[in-house]
Design a protein around this motif. Structure first.
Motif, PDB file in Angstrom:
ATOM      1  N   UNK A  33      11.972 -16.094 -83.188  1.00 40.28           N
ATOM      2  CA  UNK A  33      13.173 -15.956 -82.363  1.00 40.28           C
ATOM      3  C   UNK A  33      13.946 -14.691 -82.712  1.00 40.28           C
ATOM      4  N   UNK A  34      14.182 -14.464 -83.987  1.00 37.57           N
ATOM      5  CA  UNK A  34      14.933 -13.277 -84.413  1.00 37.57           C
ATOM      6  C   UNK A  34      14.183 -11.988 -84.082  1.00 37.57           C
ATOM      7  N   UNK A  35      12.878 -12.016 -84.269  1.00 43.22           N
ATOM      8  CA  UNK A  35      12.071 -10.835 -83.955  1.00 43.22           C
ATOM      9  C   UNK A  35      12.124 -10.529 -82.458  1.00 43.22           C
ATOM     10  N   UNK A  36      11.977 -11.554 -81.631  1.00 50.47           N
ATOM     11  CA  UNK A  36      12.010 -11.365 -80.180  1.00 50.47           C
ATOM     12  C   UNK A  36      13.394 -10.934 -79.717  1.00 50.47           C
ATOM     13  N   UNK A  37      14.433 -11.498 -80.315  1.00 48.09           N
ATOM     14  CA  UNK A  37      15.797 -11.140 -79.950  1.00 48.09           C
ATOM     15  C   UNK A  37      16.053  -9.653 -80.203  1.00 48.09           C
ATOM     16  N   UNK A  38      15.633  -9.155 -81.354  1.00 50.71           N
ATOM     17  CA  UNK A  38      15.796  -7.736 -81.669  1.00 50.71           C
ATOM     18  C   UNK A  38      14.955  -6.859 -80.746  1.00 50.71           C
ATOM     19  N   UNK A  39      13.741  -7.303 -80.448  1.00 49.51           N
ATOM     20  CA  UNK A  39      12.856  -6.548 -79.567  1.00 49.51           C
ATOM     21  C   UNK A  39      13.478  -6.388 -78.182  1.00 49.51           C
ATOM     22  N   UNK A  40      13.965  -7.490 -77.622  1.00 49.05           N
ATOM     23  CA  UNK A  40      14.527  -7.432 -76.278  1.00 49.05           C
ATOM     24  C   UNK A  40      15.879  -6.714 -76.239  1.00 49.05           C
ATOM     25  N   UNK A  41      16.601  -6.709 -77.334  1.00 49.02           N
ATOM     26  CA  UNK A  41      17.832  -5.926 -77.409  1.00 49.02           C
ATOM     27  C   UNK A  41      17.512  -4.443 -77.234  1.00 49.02           C
ATOM     28  N   UNK A  42      16.477  -3.980 -77.928  1.00 45.45           N
ATOM     29  CA  UNK A  42      16.069  -2.584 -77.810  1.00 45.45           C
ATOM     30  C   UNK A  42      15.454  -2.306 -76.446  1.00 45.45           C
ATOM     31  N   UNK A  43      14.671  -3.235 -75.937  1.00 45.79           N
ATOM     32  CA  UNK A  43      13.989  -3.029 -74.662  1.00 45.79           C
ATOM     33  C   UNK A  43      14.970  -2.928 -73.497  1.00 45.79           C
ATOM     34  N   UNK A  44      15.971  -3.803 -73.469  1.00 43.15           N
ATOM     35  CA  UNK A  44      16.911  -3.797 -72.367  1.00 43.15           C
ATOM     36  C   UNK A  44      17.984  -2.731 -72.529  1.00 43.15           C
ATOM     37  N   UNK A  45      18.223  -2.287 -73.750  1.00 42.70           N
ATOM     38  CA  UNK A  45      19.271  -1.302 -73.983  1.00 42.70           C
ATOM     39  C   UNK A  45      20.661  -1.894 -73.923  1.00 42.70           C
ATOM     40  N   UNK A  46      20.764  -3.199 -74.117  1.00 40.91           N
ATOM     41  CA  UNK A  46      22.070  -3.861 -74.083  1.00 40.91           C
ATOM     42  C   UNK A  46      22.941  -3.368 -75.233  1.00 40.91           C
ATOM     43  N   UNK A  47      24.236  -3.404 -75.016  1.00 39.78           N
ATOM     44  CA  UNK A  47      25.169  -2.911 -76.026  1.00 39.78           C
ATOM     45  C   UNK A  47      26.124  -4.011 -76.491  1.00 39.78           C
ATOM     46  N   UNK A  48      25.611  -5.230 -76.611  1.00 37.26           N
ATOM     47  CA  UNK A  48      26.413  -6.340 -77.082  1.00 37.26           C
ATOM     48  C   UNK A  48      25.781  -6.912 -78.341  1.00 37.26           C
ATOM     49  N   UNK A  49      26.576  -7.607 -79.123  1.00 35.58           N
ATOM     50  CA  UNK A  49      26.092  -8.254 -80.337  1.00 35.58           C
ATOM     51  C   UNK A  49      26.393  -9.732 -80.207  1.00 35.58           C
ATOM     52  N   UNK A  50      25.371 -10.546 -80.446  1.00 32.44           N
ATOM     53  CA  UNK A  50      25.526 -11.990 -80.373  1.00 32.44           C
ATOM     54  C   UNK A  50      25.518 -12.581 -81.762  1.00 32.44           C
ATOM     55  N   UNK A  51      26.445 -13.465 -82.028  1.00 33.13           N
ATOM     56  CA  UNK A  51      26.476 -14.182 -83.295  1.00 33.13           C
ATOM     57  C   UNK A  51      25.712 -15.487 -83.116  1.00 33.13           C
ATOM     58  N   UNK A  52      24.807 -15.754 -84.016  1.00 34.59           N
ATOM     59  CA  UNK A  52      24.030 -16.999 -83.914  1.00 34.59           C
ATOM     60  C   UNK A  52      24.666 -18.122 -84.651  1.00 34.59           C
TER      61      UNK A  52
END
Length: 52
Positions: A33-52
């Motif tokens: 989950x954490x690996x995919x979350x970081x991957x998709x953050x970079x892929x989409x170029x989103x500029x938000x931070x989510x607290x888990x």
């Protein structure tokens, strides 16, 4: 430009919601989950931070 950033963030939030559901069902591990979350953050170029 602002709508473009909102689209990136919205796409990322949707992907993370799917990942959280998969984590809850046991389809993926916490590490995956954490690996995919970081991957998709970079892929989409989103500029938000989510607290888990």
């Amino acid at each position: 430009m602002i709508s473009h950033l909102n689209t990136k963030n919205a796409n990322y939030l949707f992907i993370v919601s799917v990942l959280k559901e998969m984590l809850g069902l046991g389809s993926i591990t916490q590490k995956e989950y954490l690996r995919a979350k970081n991957y998709y953050l970079k892929l989409t170029g989103a500029d938000i931070v989510l607290a888990d």
